[in-house]
Design an enzyme around this catalytic site. Structure first.
Site, short mmCIF file in Angstrom:
data_model
loop_
_atom_site.label_atom_id
_atom_site.label_comp_id
_atom_site.label_asym_id
_atom_site.label_seq_id
_atom_site.Cartn_x
_atom_site.Cartn_y
_atom_site.Cartn_z
N ASP A 194 -41.34 -37.70 -27.66
CA ASP A 194 -41.90 -38.15 -26.39
C ASP A 194 -43.25 -38.81 -26.65
O ASP A 194 -44.21 -38.14 -27.02
CB ASP A 194 -42.05 -36.95 -25.45
CG ASP A 194 -42.39 -37.37 -24.02
OD1 ASP A 194 -42.64 -38.57 -23.80
OD2 ASP A 194 -42.41 -36.49 -23.14
N HIS A 208 -44.85 -40.14 -24.21
CA HIS A 208 -45.58 -39.68 -23.02
C HIS A 208 -46.44 -40.76 -22.40
O HIS A 208 -47.43 -40.47 -21.70
CB HIS A 208 -46.43 -38.46 -23.36
CG HIS A 208 -46.44 -37.39 -22.32
ND1 HIS A 208 -47.49 -37.18 -21.47
CD2 HIS A 208 -45.51 -36.48 -21.96
CE1 HIS A 208 -47.22 -36.18 -20.65
NE2 HIS A 208 -46.01 -35.74 -20.93
N GLU A 237 -38.95 -41.31 -26.14
CA GLU A 237 -39.12 -41.27 -24.69
C GLU A 237 -40.44 -41.91 -24.28
O GLU A 237 -41.47 -41.71 -24.94
CB GLU A 237 -39.09 -39.81 -24.23
CG GLU A 237 -39.29 -39.59 -22.77
CD GLU A 237 -39.10 -38.12 -22.39
OE1 GLU A 237 -39.67 -37.71 -21.37
OE2 GLU A 237 -38.40 -37.40 -23.12
N GLU A 281 -38.60 -40.75 -16.19
CA GLU A 281 -39.14 -39.63 -15.42
C GLU A 281 -40.12 -40.09 -14.34
O GLU A 281 -40.33 -39.38 -13.35
CB GLU A 281 -39.82 -38.62 -16.34
CG GLU A 281 -41.12 -39.09 -16.96
CD GLU A 281 -41.72 -38.06 -17.91
OE1 GLU A 281 -42.63 -37.33 -17.49
OE2 GLU A 281 -41.24 -37.98 -19.05
N ASP A 334 -35.27 -37.80 -12.97
CA ASP A 334 -35.50 -36.38 -12.72
C ASP A 334 -34.91 -36.04 -11.36
O ASP A 334 -35.24 -36.65 -10.36
CB ASP A 334 -37.01 -36.09 -12.74
CG ASP A 334 -37.34 -34.61 -12.72
OD1 ASP A 334 -36.80 -33.91 -11.83
OD2 ASP A 334 -38.12 -34.16 -13.57
N HIS A 358 -34.42 -35.79 -17.02
CA HIS A 358 -35.72 -35.16 -17.24
C HIS A 358 -35.76 -33.86 -16.46
O HIS A 358 -35.38 -33.81 -15.29
CB HIS A 358 -36.80 -36.12 -16.75
CG HIS A 358 -38.19 -35.63 -16.86
ND1 HIS A 358 -38.88 -35.10 -15.78
CD2 HIS A 358 -39.06 -35.61 -17.89
CE1 HIS A 358 -40.11 -34.78 -16.16
NE2 HIS A 358 -40.25 -35.08 -17.44
#
Length: 381
Positions: A183, A185, A209, A235, A257, A284
């Site tokens: 991730d 992020h 990700e 996400e 998500d 997610h």
């Protein structure tokens, strides 16, 4: 049957639960939350309640349309998350009324078990290796880790090496038969992503990700064309319209998500749109038990499902765990890195309402960290 009430519960570590009541005693549970903005979403849920009390809970699609579009201003994380939790609760009611799990109402199961992955943390390669080993011993066949700490827009060779060392330490533990995802992020700029992704290719990550921030989604096509690493995001996208251009960019894995992107109803539509582009679905879900239960219902109904995130033992938990609010934790006992198909009605879990009410007496004010660079400027967390 008519909806009589919507109750919300702020519960540790950072979640918001919703209970929808009816005049026939059938109740549904949902998890409408934006992490760090739970109280804001709670207000949105109670504003939307004006459109629901007195209505038939089984008109799920009708309610989705009205709640999503009836207020003139549309979309965004708060409204979409409020709608998501309500949508989950209405599907839970529908399954209980018909005596079947939600995936049965979505056309029946397309697989017998669903693969899940575990989170690992740690700032140093040795810590990551130890935690990866623990998850292997627990039976998981895939893990995910944060790729880095804070990064400058174009960072040093030492920081590049640190990202690679983290990934290499995990790959060494997992061997070639298991998988890891990384991730980014949103901490990585497009320039750093172009530098890092080719270097990660020999380590064969399952996916990377959020290789760039959602506002830089226009860079995804160029990134996808420059690397063999499968790219994932979603996400922080909240509808099929948000996903429309991204899915055509060369994305490999969509990660909506179910508590942010309009609930079961909308995530199923996003999955179908992703299938059109040959994109897999990996929802997610670093959230609570209701969100995970809703995600797993989709996992068993969606043909292009890949793998499911879940939050057992995740580093965000403090003072409460995923299983603390369940009467029976059996639905979340994973075997060989997989979840069994849920067979109970609705979302397939039974919420311990007494535990929820006790936790709600304390509530929470969870906020994500805010990071700054060495020069004092804002840095992505």
């Amino acid at each position: 049957m008519r909806i009589t009430s919507l109750e919300t519960f702020l519960v540790a570590p950072r979640w918001l639960f919703l209970k929808v009541g009816t005049d026939e005693g059938v109740t549904g549970w949902g998890e409408p939350v934006v992490e760090g903005r739970a109280a804001t979403v709670r207000t949105a849920v109670h504003e939307l309640a004006d459109q629901l009390v007195g209505q038939d809970p089984l008109r799920i699609e009708h309610h989705w349309q009205v709640l999503s579009k009836g207020g003139f201003y549309r979309g965004g994380p708060v409204l979409s998350s409020a709608v998501a939790g309500i949508d989950q609760a209405l599907w839970d009611i529908a399954g209980k009324v018909h005596g079947v799990p939600v995936h049965q109402l979505l056309g029946g199961h397309v697989r017998d078990r669903a693969r899940v992955y575990a989170w690992i943390g740690g700032d140093e390669p040795a810590e990551l290796a130890e935690q990866a080993r623990a998850q292997v011993e627990a039976g998981f066949t895939a893990v995910k880790l944060n790729g880095s700490g804070r990064l400058r827009p174009i960072d040093s060779q030492a920081q590049t090496r640190a990202v690679l060392e983290r990934a290499a330490a995990v790959r060494e533990v997992l061997g070639p038969e298991r998988d890891f995802a990384i991730d980014f992020h949103g901490r990585v700029s497009p320039a750093m992503a172009r530098r890092l992704l080719p270097l990660l290719e020999p380590l064969h990550p399952l996916f990377v990700e959020e290789p760039v921030l959602p506002e830089h989604a226009g860079e995804l096509r160029r990134l996808a064309q420059s690397t063999a690493v499968p790219l994932a995001c979603g996400e922080r996208l909240y509808s099929r319209w948000d996903f429309r251009e991204v899915l055509a960019s060369g994305l490999a894995v969509a990660q909506p998500d179910v508590s942010h992107a309009g609930g079961i109803s909308e995530v199923r539509r996003i999955a179908a749109l992703a299938e059109l582009h040959g994109v897999a679905l990996a929802p997610h879900c670093p959230l609570g038990p209701i969100a995970l239960a809703a995600s797993l219902q989709l996992a068993f109904a969606v043909p292009n499902f890949l793998i499911q995130e879940q939050s057992l033992g995740i580093h965000y938990h403090a003072g409460a765990e995923l299983l603390d609010y369940l009467v029976d934790p059996a639905p979340f006992r994973f075997t060989d890195g997989h979840a069994a198909r849920p067979t109970g009605p609705g979302l397939g879990i039974e919420i311990d309402e007494a535990a929820v009410r006790r936790a709600a007496e304390l509530g929470h004010r969870w906020r994500n960290p805010v990071w700054f660079d060495a020069d004092g400027g804002f840095a992505e967390w």
